[in-house]
Design an enzyme around this catalytic site. Structure first.
Site, mmCIF file in Angstrom:
data_model
loop_
_atom_site.group_PDB
_atom_site.id
_atom_site.type_symbol
_atom_site.label_atom_id
_atom_site.label_comp_id
_atom_site.label_asym_id
_atom_site.label_seq_id
_atom_site.Cartn_x
_atom_site.Cartn_y
_atom_site.Cartn_z
ATOM 1 N N ASN A 288 0.861 -1.143 -0.222
ATOM 2 C CA ASN A 288 0.548 -0.399 -0.205
ATOM 3 C C ASN A 288 0.935 1.129 -0.032
ATOM 4 O OD1 ASN A 288 -1.588 2.025 0.570
ATOM 5 N ND2 ASN A 288 -2.549 0.867 2.507
ATOM 6 N N LYS B 184 0.467 4.015 -0.243
ATOM 7 C CA LYS B 184 -0.416 5.352 -0.115
ATOM 8 C C LYS B 184 -0.104 6.557 -1.029
ATOM 9 C CE LYS B 184 -0.257 3.749 4.699
ATOM 10 N NZ LYS B 184 -0.083 3.141 5.675
ATOM 11 N N HIS C 129 -9.986 1.365 4.403
ATOM 12 C CA HIS C 129 -8.756 1.739 5.034
ATOM 13 C C HIS C 129 -8.753 2.747 6.162
ATOM 14 C CE1 HIS C 129 -4.402 2.301 6.408
ATOM 15 N NE2 HIS C 129 -4.137 1.836 5.806
ATOM 16 N N GLU D 83 -7.029 4.992 7.832
ATOM 17 C CA GLU D 83 -6.668 6.575 6.725
ATOM 18 C C GLU D 83 -8.133 7.141 6.435
ATOM 19 O OE1 GLU D 83 -3.067 6.184 5.386
ATOM 20 O OE2 GLU D 83 -2.273 5.177 7.040
ATOM 21 N N GLU E 257 -6.225 -4.381 10.514
ATOM 22 C CA GLU E 257 -5.017 -3.789 10.811
ATOM 23 C C GLU E 257 -5.262 -2.478 11.999
ATOM 24 O OE1 GLU E 257 -2.674 -2.762 6.997
ATOM 25 O OE2 GLU E 257 -4.053 -0.969 6.662
ATOM 26 N N GLY F 272 1.954 2.852 10.495
ATOM 27 C CA GLY F 272 3.170 3.312 10.447
ATOM 28 C C GLY F 272 3.708 4.086 12.281
ATOM 29 N N SER G 279 2.889 -1.988 10.481
ATOM 30 C CA SER G 279 4.326 -1.687 10.776
ATOM 31 C C SER G 279 4.986 -3.604 10.421
ATOM 32 C CB SER G 279 5.185 -1.381 11.684
ATOM 33 O OG SER G 279 4.912 0.054 12.493
HETATM 34 P P1 PGA Z 1 2.756 0.339 7.267
HETATM 35 O O1 PGA Z 1 1.416 0.711 7.281
HETATM 36 O O2 PGA Z 1 3.384 -0.959 7.006
HETATM 37 O O3 PGA Z 1 3.461 1.927 6.654
HETATM 38 O O4 PGA Z 1 2.340 0.301 8.990
HETATM 39 C C1 PGA Z 1 0.596 -0.105 6.582
HETATM 40 C C2 PGA Z 1 -1.166 0.225 6.120
HETATM 41 O O5 PGA Z 1 -1.557 0.872 6.498
HETATM 42 O O6 PGA Z 1 -1.617 -0.616 5.278
#
Ligand code: PGA
Length: 255
Positions: A10, A12, A96, A98, A168, A174, A214
């Protein structure tokens, strides 16, 4: 039950069209014709075309990060499933955290997108997960159940194998904090139970449930060793070919 692992990147809001093409060229070269793991890259909309053109003779699949659940029309700034299919996307990340947090997407709206994706031959990667506050309040399973049941409302049993679920935990995205393999497995097993009730046991046994938050080369092996963790949805570590490829290799141990 043998499920082919998925490693999905992903990206982003990272990588312009040229940077995306360069990154995926490296990924395609590293993966070669090894199909043991299903590899998916999800660039921003503006890099879909350049990335897609690099994937032609590879097994690496293309995914988008969102869609709008209407065929066409006056929806300024939005992108339809048909437009994504035209660029040979086969997956789409939906729900997601976000998007839930910054764009106020709720389960009903996400559900429209899930059904629209399926109706247009795009495989949804439906994301669910609790915030830190919800975890501390003992609400993790309740939240995951609500997001899952809400997101999957009206999805036919026959379409269940098209689904991919990503667990998640929001507090792990992140942040460098990962759920322990045991914490993640507990939720993954719970998700599979809900899927078994929602569809049936056979269908639930075929649905890939990815962990996200992460995930990186140093912690992937132990997460992927869990019975119900069928791969990863990777943010940060998908932005460089080396770490992304290491994650693919880690998932291969599982296949
Ligand atoms: P990350 O993001 O691996 O940077 O924690 C995962 C995601 O949000 O899909």
């Amino acid at each position: 039950m043998q499920r082919k692992p998925i490693i999905a990147g992903n990206w982003k809001m990272n990588k312009n069209a040229a940077e995306g093409a360069a990154l995926v060229e490296e990924i395609v070269a590293a993966v070669g014709q090894d199909h043991a793991v299903e590899v998916v890259v999800c660039p921003p909309f503006t890099a879909l075309e350049s990335v897609s053109s690099k994937l032609e003779s590879s097994g690496v699949k293309l995914g988008a990060q969102n869609l709008y659940p209407e065929a066409s029309g006056a929806y300024t700034g939005e992108i339809s499933a048909e437009m994504l299919r035209h660029l040979f996307a086969s997956y789409v990340i939906l729900g997601h955290s976000e998007r839930r947090a910054y764009f106020a997407e709720d389960d009903a709206f996400i559900n429209r997108k899930v059904r629209h994706a399926i109706a247009n031959q795009l495989r949804p990667i439906l994301c669910v997960g609790e915030t830190l506050e919800e975890r501390d309040g003992g609400k993790t399973l309740e939240v995951v159940r609500r997001q899952l049941e809400g997101g999957l409302e009206g999805v036919e049993n026959g379409d269940a194998p098209l689904l991919v679920i990503a667990y998640e935990p929001v507090w792990a995205i992140g942040t460098g904090k990962t759920a322990t393999p045991e914490m993640a497995q507990e939720v993954h097993a719970f998700i599979r139970q809900i899927l078994a009730k929602r569809f049936n046991k056979t269908a639930a046994g075929k649905i890939r449930i990815l962990y996200g938050g992460s995930m990186k080369p140093s912690n992937a092996a132990e997460l992927l060793a869990q019975a119900d963790i069928d791969g990863g949805l990777i943010g940060g570590a998908s932005l460089e070919a080396k770490s992304f490829f290491e994650l693919i290799q880690a998932a291969k141990q599982r296949s």
